[in-house]
Scaffold this motif. Sequence first.
Motif, PDB file in Angstrom:
ATOM      1  N   LEU A 103       0.813  -1.217   0.000  1.00 23.13           N
ATOM      2  CA  LEU A 103       0.000   0.000   0.000  1.00 23.13           C
ATOM      3  C   LEU A 103       0.848   1.270   0.000  1.00 23.13           C
ATOM      4  CD1 LEU A 103      -2.796  -1.026   2.550  1.00 23.13           C
ATOM      5  CD2 LEU A 103      -2.871  -1.131   0.051  1.00 23.13           C
ATOM      6  N   GLY A 104       2.159   1.132   0.075  1.00 25.27           N
ATOM      7  CA  GLY A 104       3.022   2.303   0.084  1.00 25.27           C
ATOM      8  C   GLY A 104       2.864   3.145   1.330  1.00 25.27           C
ATOM      9  N   LEU A 105       2.773   2.466   2.491  1.00 21.25           N
ATOM     10  CA  LEU A 105       2.564   3.150   3.766  1.00 21.25           C
ATOM     11  C   LEU A 105       3.796   3.026   4.654  1.00 21.25           C
ATOM     12  CD1 LEU A 105      -1.071   1.967   4.559  1.00 21.25           C
ATOM     13  CD2 LEU A 105      -0.356   4.241   3.790  1.00 21.25           C
ATOM     14  N   PRO A 106       3.995   3.943   5.588  1.00 19.45           N
ATOM     15  CA  PRO A 106       5.074   3.771   6.560  1.00 19.45           C
ATOM     16  C   PRO A 106       4.775   2.587   7.473  1.00 19.45           C
ATOM     17  CG  PRO A 106       3.746   5.698   7.094  1.00 19.45           C
ATOM     18  CD  PRO A 106       3.269   5.210   5.765  1.00 19.45           C
ATOM     19  N   TYR A 107       5.841   1.990   8.015  1.00 19.97           N
ATOM     20  CA  TYR A 107       5.720   0.730   8.742  1.00 19.97           C
ATOM     21  C   TYR A 107       6.415   0.834  10.095  1.00 19.97           C
ATOM     22  CZ  TYR A 107       6.375  -4.286   9.717  1.00 19.97           C
ATOM     23  OH  TYR A 107       6.384  -5.537  10.288  1.00 19.97           O
ATOM     24  N   ALA A 108       5.745   0.381  11.136  1.00 23.20           N
ATOM     25  CA  ALA A 108       6.315   0.375  12.478  1.00 23.20           C
ATOM     26  C   ALA A 108       6.306  -1.058  13.012  1.00 23.20           C
ATOM     27  CB  ALA A 108       5.518   1.293  13.404  1.00 23.20           C
ATOM     28  N   PHE A 109       7.488  -1.547  13.405  1.00 21.95           N
ATOM     29  CA  PHE A 109       7.620  -2.918  13.897  1.00 21.95           C
ATOM     30  C   PHE A 109       7.676  -2.917  15.422  1.00 21.95           C
ATOM     31  CE2 PHE A 109       9.527  -6.901  15.057  1.00 21.95           C
ATOM     32  CZ  PHE A 109       8.952  -7.793  14.160  1.00 21.95           C
ATOM     33  N   ALA A 110       6.922  -3.823  16.022  1.00 22.40           N
ATOM     34  CA  ALA A 110       6.769  -3.872  17.482  1.00 22.40           C
ATOM     35  C   ALA A 110       7.887  -4.669  18.148  1.00 22.40           C
ATOM     36  CB  ALA A 110       5.406  -4.461  17.838  1.00 22.40           C
ATOM     37  N   SER A 111       9.121  -4.265  17.893  1.00 21.64           N
ATOM     38  CA  SER A 111      10.252  -5.005  18.453  1.00 21.64           C
ATOM     39  C   SER A 111      10.435  -4.779  19.942  1.00 21.64           C
ATOM     40  CB  SER A 111      11.540  -4.643  17.704  1.00 21.64           C
ATOM     41  OG  SER A 111      11.574  -3.297  17.320  1.00 21.64           O
ATOM     42  N   HIS A 112       9.670  -3.871  20.546  1.00 18.27           N
ATOM     43  CA  HIS A 112       9.768  -3.656  21.983  1.00 18.27           C
ATOM     44  C   HIS A 112       9.139  -4.805  22.783  1.00 18.27           C
ATOM     45  CE1 HIS A 112       5.923  -2.077  20.703  1.00 18.27           C
ATOM     46  NE2 HIS A 112       5.498  -2.020  21.934  1.00 18.27           N
ATOM     47  N   PHE A 113       8.366  -5.665  22.117  1.00 18.94           N
ATOM     48  CA  PHE A 113       7.852  -6.837  22.831  1.00 18.94           C
ATOM     49  C   PHE A 113       7.843  -8.111  21.983  1.00 18.94           C
ATOM     50  CE2 PHE A 113       3.990  -5.285  20.797  1.00 18.94           C
ATOM     51  CZ  PHE A 113       3.326  -6.454  20.442  1.00 18.94           C
ATOM     52  N   ALA A 114       8.052  -7.997  20.673  1.00 17.77           N
ATOM     53  CA  ALA A 114       8.039  -9.177  19.803  1.00 17.77           C
ATOM     54  C   ALA A 114       9.112  -9.019  18.729  1.00 17.77           C
ATOM     55  CB  ALA A 114       6.661  -9.365  19.178  1.00 17.77           C
ATOM     56  N   PRO A 115      10.396  -9.137  19.103  1.00 21.79           N
ATOM     57  CA  PRO A 115      11.472  -8.740  18.197  1.00 21.79           C
ATOM     58  C   PRO A 115      11.941  -9.788  17.203  1.00 21.79           C
ATOM     59  CG  PRO A 115      12.372  -9.339  20.326  1.00 21.79           C
ATOM     60  CD  PRO A 115      10.888  -9.446  20.460  1.00 21.79           C
ATOM     61  N   SER A 116      11.450 -11.012  17.267  1.00 17.00           N
ATOM     62  CA  SER A 116      12.100 -12.108  16.554  1.00 17.00           C
ATOM     63  C   SER A 116      12.153 -11.920  15.039  1.00 17.00           C
ATOM     64  CB  SER A 116      11.415 -13.439  16.889  1.00 17.00           C
ATOM     65  OG  SER A 116      10.059 -13.426  16.495  1.00 17.00           O
ATOM     66  N   ALA A 117      11.124 -11.318  14.439  1.00 20.44           N
ATOM     67  CA  ALA A 117      11.069 -11.182  12.976  1.00 20.44           C
ATOM     68  C   ALA A 117      11.503  -9.805  12.488  1.00 20.44           C
ATOM     69  CB  ALA A 117       9.661 -11.489  12.475  1.00 20.44           C
ATOM     70  N   LEU A 118      12.118  -9.008  13.342  1.00 19.71           N
ATOM     71  CA  LEU A 118      12.432  -7.623  12.989  1.00 19.71           C
ATOM     72  C   LEU A 118      13.235  -7.505  11.707  1.00 19.71           C
ATOM     73  CD1 LEU A 118      12.684  -4.561  13.544  1.00 19.71           C
ATOM     74  CD2 LEU A 118      14.643  -5.100  15.011  1.00 19.71           C
ATOM     75  N   ASP A 119      14.373  -8.175  11.626  1.00 17.85           N
ATOM     76  CA  ASP A 119      15.251  -8.006  10.465  1.00 17.85           C
ATOM     77  C   ASP A 119      14.592  -8.479   9.173  1.00 17.85           C
ATOM     78  OD1 ASP A 119      17.540  -6.913  11.853  1.00 17.85           O
ATOM     79  OD2 ASP A 119      17.813  -8.890  12.713  1.00 17.85           O
ATOM     80  N   ASP A 120      13.919  -9.620   9.239  1.00 19.85           N
ATOM     81  CA  ASP A 120      13.252 -10.136   8.045  1.00 19.85           C
ATOM     82  C   ASP A 120      12.125  -9.210   7.600  1.00 19.85           C
ATOM     83  OD1 ASP A 120      14.913 -12.342   7.979  1.00 19.85           O
ATOM     84  OD2 ASP A 120      13.504 -13.658   9.031  1.00 19.85           O
ATOM     85  N   ALA A 121      11.376  -8.666   8.577  1.00 14.62           N
ATOM     86  CA  ALA A 121      10.260  -7.779   8.232  1.00 14.62           C
ATOM     87  C   ALA A 121      10.757  -6.491   7.592  1.00 14.62           C
ATOM     88  CB  ALA A 121       9.438  -7.473   9.481  1.00 14.62           C
ATOM     89  N   LEU A 122      11.822  -5.918   8.126  1.00 20.70           N
ATOM     90  CA  LEU A 122      12.361  -4.684   7.547  1.00 20.70           C
ATOM     91  C   LEU A 122      12.879  -4.920   6.137  1.00 20.70           C
ATOM     92  CD1 LEU A 122      14.267  -3.113  10.594  1.00 20.70           C
ATOM     93  CD2 LEU A 122      12.050  -2.424   9.644  1.00 20.70           C
ATOM     94  N   TYR A 123      13.559  -6.039   5.927  1.00 16.67           N
ATOM     95  CA  TYR A 123      14.059  -6.347   4.584  1.00 16.67           C
ATOM     96  C   TYR A 123      12.900  -6.511   3.602  1.00 16.67           C
ATOM     97  CZ  TYR A 123      16.029  -8.821   0.639  1.00 16.67           C
ATOM     98  OH  TYR A 123      16.365  -9.191  -0.635  1.00 16.67           O
ATOM     99  N   LEU A 124      11.889  -7.257   4.016  1.00 11.01           N
ATOM    100  CA  LEU A 124      10.745  -7.501   3.139  1.00 11.01           C
ATOM    101  C   LEU A 124      10.024  -6.197   2.812  1.00 11.01           C
ATOM    102  CD1 LEU A 124       9.059  -9.760   1.782  1.00 11.01           C
ATOM    103  CD2 LEU A 124       7.682  -9.819   3.865  1.00 11.01           C
ATOM    104  N   TYR A 125       9.823  -5.373   3.796  1.00 13.61           N
ATOM    105  CA  TYR A 125       9.134  -4.098   3.599  1.00 13.61           C
ATOM    106  C   TYR A 125       9.866  -3.231   2.587  1.00 13.61           C
ATOM    107  CZ  TYR A 125       7.731   0.721   4.685  1.00 13.61           C
ATOM    108  OH  TYR A 125       7.329   2.027   4.592  1.00 13.61           O
ATOM    109  N   ARG A 126      11.170  -3.074   2.773  1.00 14.88           N
ATOM    110  CA  ARG A 126      11.941  -2.218   1.866  1.00 14.88           C
ATOM    111  C   ARG A 126      12.051  -2.820   0.469  1.00 14.88           C
ATOM    112  NH1 ARG A 126      15.959  -1.674   6.838  1.00 14.88           N
ATOM    113  NH2 ARG A 126      15.242   0.291   7.730  1.00 14.88           N
ATOM    114  N   ASP A 127      12.203  -4.134   0.412  1.00 14.00           N
ATOM    115  CA  ASP A 127      12.388  -4.794  -0.881  1.00 14.00           C
ATOM    116  C   ASP A 127      11.134  -4.717  -1.743  1.00 14.00           C
ATOM    117  OD1 ASP A 127      13.996  -6.597  -2.663  1.00 14.00           O
ATOM    118  OD2 ASP A 127      12.348  -7.986  -2.220  1.00 14.00           O
ATOM    119  N   ARG A 128       9.961  -4.775  -1.116  1.00 14.19           N
ATOM    120  CA  ARG A 128       8.703  -4.838  -1.865  1.00 14.19           C
ATOM    121  C   ARG A 128       7.935  -3.522  -1.868  1.00 14.19           C
ATOM    122  NH1 ARG A 128       6.189 -10.861  -0.499  1.00 14.19           N
ATOM    123  NH2 ARG A 128       8.112 -12.038  -0.885  1.00 14.19           N
ATOM    124  N   PHE A 129       8.503  -2.477  -1.324  1.00  9.80           N
ATOM    125  CA  PHE A 129       7.775  -1.214  -1.191  1.00  9.80           C
ATOM    126  C   PHE A 129       7.359  -0.667  -2.552  1.00  9.80           C
ATOM    127  CE2 PHE A 129       7.343   3.372  -0.856  1.00  9.80           C
ATOM    128  CZ  PHE A 129       6.524   3.489   0.255  1.00  9.80           C
TER     129      PHE A 129
END
Length: 330
Positions: free
Chosen positions: A178-204
Motif C-alpha cells: 500500500l506504500g505506507l510507513p511501517y512500524a515494527f513492534a520489536s519492543h515486545f516481539a522482536p524475533s522477525a524484525l530483520d526479516d520484516a524490515l528487509y521484506l518491507y523495503r524490498d517490496r515497497f
Amino acid sequence: MTKLSVLDLVPVSEGKTIADAFANARSLARHAEALGYTRFWMAEHHNMVGIASAATAVAIGNIAGHTKTIRVGAGGIMLPNHAPLVIAEQFGTLETLYPGRIDLGLGRAPGTDQRTMMALRRNMSPADTFPQDVVELQALLGPLQEGQKVQAVPGTDTNVPIWILGSSLYGAQLAALLGLPYAFASHFAPSALDDALYLYRDRFEPSERNRSSYAMAGVNVIVAETDEEARYLFSSLQMRFADMVRGARGFLKPPIDDIETYWTPAEKAQASAMLSCSFVGSPETVKRGLGAFIARTGVDELMVATAIYDHAARLKSYELLAGLGLQETP
C-alpha cells in the motif's frame, strides 16, 4: 541522525490510580515536546488493569489538548475491533481539532483476550478483512469521490497519515503493497524484525503520499546515571513481562534489587527473549547499544517505550536519551 518518538501505554503503577496515570501521560507528553521528540503515541489495550489507554482516541485528544507542536497518535488502533467509518470519524475529528498533528497507526491483533473480544462485539469469523478495512479507511479519510454515498463527518479529506503496525511479515508486506510507513513492534516481539524490515523495503511500492519506504522500530529504553541504577529501574518491566508469561495482568510494580528472585529460569528465558530490543544503562552504555541497533537495522525512527515505576525517573530517562545526540529534530 534518527528521529526519536515516545510510546506511552499509560501504565498504572501499583498503589496509584488511573487518574495518576493520565496525569503522568500529560506530564510526559509536555516533557517530550520540550525535548524535541517527534511524536507521542498511545496504544489500544482492553481489560488490562495496568494499562489505561483503552479509549485510545479519547486519550490522544487529551494529550493533543495539553501540547502544542508534537505529533500525537495511535500506535496503534486495533482495526479489527472497529468499523472503519468509526475510526475515520474519530481521527477525522482529532485532525480537525489539532490540524497537522495526528497520526493513525493500525494493528491487526485484537489487543486483548478472546472473552474481551466478544465483549467488544468483535466479529469472530476466521476471515481476515484487515487489508480491505485499511483500504476502506484510507478512502474515508481521503477526498470525497463522485457518487460516494457514505462519508466520515468529520474525516473526509483530512488525509490523516496512516501507518501499518506489526510484529510479523504480514504487516510488512501490507505496508509495502500500500506504500505506507511501517512500524515494527520489536519492543515486545522482536524475533522477525530483520526479516520484516528487509521484506518491507524490498517490496515497497511508492504511493501518492509516500514515494519511499519509512521504517520505525519500537524499543525499550531506560537511561539513568549509572548502569546499576538503570538495571534496577528495568526490573519493573522485567516483572511485567514475567507476569505476562504467567498469564497474569497487573499493575506496574516497584523495582526490586534482584530480579532473579522473581522469575524462574524458564520465565526469565521467555521474558528476556521478548525484551531483547531493550537498551538499559548509563548514557554511554545506551548510546553504544542504540547506535549499533540503528546501524544494523537502518530504521528511520525509534519509538521509545520507557516503563519506569517512578515518574520522575521516567522523565529523567527521556531527558538523558534526548541528550545522547542520536536525535533528528522534527
